[in-house]
Design a protein around this motif. Structure first.
Motif, mmCIF file in Angstrom:
data_model
loop_
_atom_site.group_PDB
_atom_site.id
_atom_site.type_symbol
_atom_site.label_atom_id
_atom_site.label_comp_id
_atom_site.label_asym_id
_atom_site.label_seq_id
_atom_site.Cartn_x
_atom_site.Cartn_y
_atom_site.Cartn_z
ATOM 1 N N UNK A 153 0.824 -1.207 0.000
ATOM 2 C CA UNK A 153 0.000 0.000 0.000
ATOM 3 C C UNK A 153 0.858 1.256 0.000
ATOM 4 N N UNK A 154 0.270 2.348 -0.472
ATOM 5 C CA UNK A 154 0.668 3.693 -0.109
ATOM 6 C C UNK A 154 -0.392 4.180 0.876
ATOM 7 N N UNK A 155 0.050 4.651 2.038
ATOM 8 C CA UNK A 155 -0.880 5.037 3.103
ATOM 9 C C UNK A 155 -1.049 6.551 3.105
ATOM 10 N N UNK A 156 -2.299 6.998 3.238
ATOM 11 C CA UNK A 156 -2.572 8.440 3.287
ATOM 12 C C UNK A 156 -3.483 8.752 4.462
ATOM 13 N N UNK A 157 -3.174 9.836 5.171
ATOM 14 C CA UNK A 157 -4.040 10.345 6.240
ATOM 15 C C UNK A 157 -3.793 11.833 6.399
ATOM 16 N N UNK A 158 -4.833 12.616 6.693
ATOM 17 C CA UNK A 158 -4.648 14.042 6.973
ATOM 18 C C UNK A 158 -4.076 14.227 8.375
ATOM 19 N N UNK A 159 -3.426 15.368 8.617
ATOM 20 C CA UNK A 159 -2.750 15.594 9.894
ATOM 21 C C UNK A 159 -3.165 16.879 10.578
ATOM 22 N N UNK A 160 -3.186 16.809 11.929
ATOM 23 C CA UNK A 160 -3.274 17.989 12.764
ATOM 24 C C UNK A 160 -1.881 18.278 13.291
ATOM 25 N N UNK A 161 -1.499 17.596 14.369
ATOM 26 C CA UNK A 161 -0.141 17.742 14.912
ATOM 27 C C UNK A 161 0.882 16.951 14.113
ATOM 28 N N UNK A 162 0.429 15.948 13.354
ATOM 29 C CA UNK A 162 1.348 15.103 12.591
ATOM 30 C C UNK A 162 1.823 13.877 13.347
ATOM 31 N N UNK A 163 1.386 13.721 14.606
ATOM 32 C CA UNK A 163 1.851 12.594 15.422
ATOM 33 C C UNK A 163 1.453 11.252 14.814
ATOM 34 N N UNK A 164 0.220 11.143 14.336
ATOM 35 C CA UNK A 164 -0.245 9.873 13.764
ATOM 36 C C UNK A 164 0.609 9.462 12.582
ATOM 37 N N UNK A 245 -7.141 16.538 -1.104
ATOM 38 C CA UNK A 245 -5.708 16.515 -1.393
ATOM 39 C C UNK A 245 -5.294 15.193 -2.013
ATOM 40 N N UNK A 246 -5.852 14.111 -1.520
ATOM 41 C CA UNK A 246 -5.565 12.795 -2.090
ATOM 42 C C UNK A 246 -5.952 12.742 -3.566
ATOM 43 N N UNK A 247 -7.147 13.198 -3.882
ATOM 44 C CA UNK A 247 -7.620 13.165 -5.273
ATOM 45 C C UNK A 247 -6.812 14.088 -6.178
ATOM 46 N N UNK A 248 -6.289 15.168 -5.608
ATOM 47 C CA UNK A 248 -5.508 16.114 -6.406
ATOM 48 C C UNK A 248 -4.074 15.639 -6.653
ATOM 49 N N UNK A 249 -3.678 14.554 -5.975
ATOM 50 C CA UNK A 249 -2.290 14.082 -6.073
ATOM 51 C C UNK A 249 -2.196 12.602 -6.403
ATOM 52 N N UNK A 250 -3.166 12.086 -7.154
ATOM 53 C CA UNK A 250 -3.183 10.653 -7.436
ATOM 54 C C UNK A 250 -1.934 10.176 -8.169
ATOM 55 N N UNK A 251 -1.305 11.065 -8.908
ATOM 56 C CA UNK A 251 -0.134 10.663 -9.698
ATOM 57 C C UNK A 251 1.078 10.319 -8.832
ATOM 58 N N UNK A 252 1.082 10.732 -7.563
ATOM 59 C CA UNK A 252 2.262 10.461 -6.726
ATOM 60 C C UNK A 252 2.217 9.065 -6.114
ATOM 61 N N UNK A 253 1.072 8.393 -6.210
ATOM 62 C CA UNK A 253 0.935 7.078 -5.584
ATOM 63 C C UNK A 253 1.198 5.980 -6.614
ATOM 64 N N UNK A 254 2.105 5.081 -6.298
ATOM 65 C CA UNK A 254 2.439 3.987 -7.212
ATOM 66 C C UNK A 254 1.793 2.667 -6.805
ATOM 67 N N UNK A 255 1.208 2.626 -5.598
ATOM 68 C CA UNK A 255 0.582 1.410 -5.085
ATOM 69 C C UNK A 255 -0.876 1.709 -4.723
ATOM 70 N N UNK A 256 -1.686 0.671 -4.485
ATOM 71 C CA UNK A 256 -3.052 0.915 -4.027
ATOM 72 C C UNK A 256 -3.049 1.792 -2.771
ATOM 73 N N UNK A 257 -3.961 2.760 -2.725
ATOM 74 C CA UNK A 257 -3.982 3.721 -1.616
ATOM 75 C C UNK A 257 -4.860 3.214 -0.483
#
Length: 287
Positions: A153-164, A245-257
């Motif tokens: 996978x390529x993993x995506x998540x939005x961040x507040x503090x970025x800890x996750x 943001x994920x939809x606007x950057x689909x080209x950066x992912x090479x694996x299933x998201x």
């Protein structure tokens, strides 16, 4: 596939979703991950939990439930409480008050309590080293799905503090991508590197410029489309910016998201009410 994962088709694309919103009824999402360490820790030396941040914070709501579970007083220093919210408590704020949250309005009192040995101080967003334990569990769960499906996978998540994102990236063999929902990409990078100096998290610029909690019709629209097309309810503070943001950057992912659901649905009612007040009932196709 585990009940904690969904495979969805959204905007003519296939995605996997880690359903951290299903972890538990009282507190879930990334806040449940961050609290995993404290859930099993010996807290007998403390008589209260102290934290700070937004007056509609998901972390505030989760900590109020956690403090109640542990029979500890919960004290909270909010950045700001609007006059409307003070007179009409709703969403996460109302939930936390119902759980017994006590507001600490004075900075001097907050600082005094923070330095007390009987106070368990938990930083804004539970962005502390103890939070890492929950993301070790999360990484194992994702590894299990990868083995079951036979794909990476390529993993995506939005961040507040970025800890996750920071802690998951340190414990996962997969690439982790995120975008800031609070502040700039540079500010998010500073927070992430303070927690994990050698972090390899890739930060994508947000699709929409907005301050945290700002009401944008673009956010409401994608939230509505997600519910209509996937039957999954997301929250309105982080997930809309995340998906745009994920939809606007689909080209950066090479694996299933694999998208990580942020949980935090307790504040949804108050967010929808804010959208209704600003944009009118006709813009709320789903209430």
């Amino acid at each position: 596939m585990s009940e904690f994962f969904s495979q969805i088709h959204f905007e003519n694309r296939d995605f996997f979703v880690l359903r951290d919103d299903l972890i538990g009824a009282e507190f879930n999402g990334n806040k449940a991950r961050k609290l995993e360490f404290f859930l099993h820790a010996d807290l007998s030396a403390f008589n209260c939990i102290l934290s700070h941040g937004s007056s509609q914070s998901n972390a505030m709501s989760a900590l109020s439930s956690f403090a109640k579970l542990k029979n500890l007083e919960f004290l909270y220093h909010p950045t700001h409480i609007s006059s409307f919210l003070a007179q009409n408590p709703c969403g996460n704020f109302a939930f936390a008050l119902k759980n017994g949250m006590k507001i600490i309005s004075q900075k001097s009192e907050f600082n005094s309590l923070k330095n007390s040995p009987s106070t368990l101080f938990i930083p804004e967003g539970v962005a502390c080293k103890e939070a890492e334990q929950g993301f070790k569990s999360q990484a194992r769960l994702i590894d299990n799905l990868s083995a079951e499906l036979g794909c990476d996978f390529d993993i995506f998540l939005p961040s507040g503090t970025g800890a996750s994102a920071a802690f998951l990236a340190r414990n996962s063999r997969f690439s982790v991508f995120t975008t800031p929902c609070v502040g700039s990409p540079q500010y998010l990078a500073k927070q992430i590197f303070a927690l994990v100096p050698d972090s390899k998290v890739r930060i994508l610029p947000p699709a929409i410029k907005a301050y945290f909690g700002e009401l944008k019709l673009e956010f409401l629209r994608i939230w509505q489309r997600l519910k209509e097309q996937t039957s999954i309810t997301f929250e309105l503070l982080y997930d809309p910016q995340g998906w745009l943001t994920l939809l606007a950057n689909l080209s950066v992912f090479s694996k299933p998201v694999l998208y990580i659901h942020q949980g935090g649905l307790g504040g949804l009612a108050s967010q929808l009410a804010r959208y209704e007040r600003k944009f009118g009932l006709e813009n709320l196709a789903i209430k």
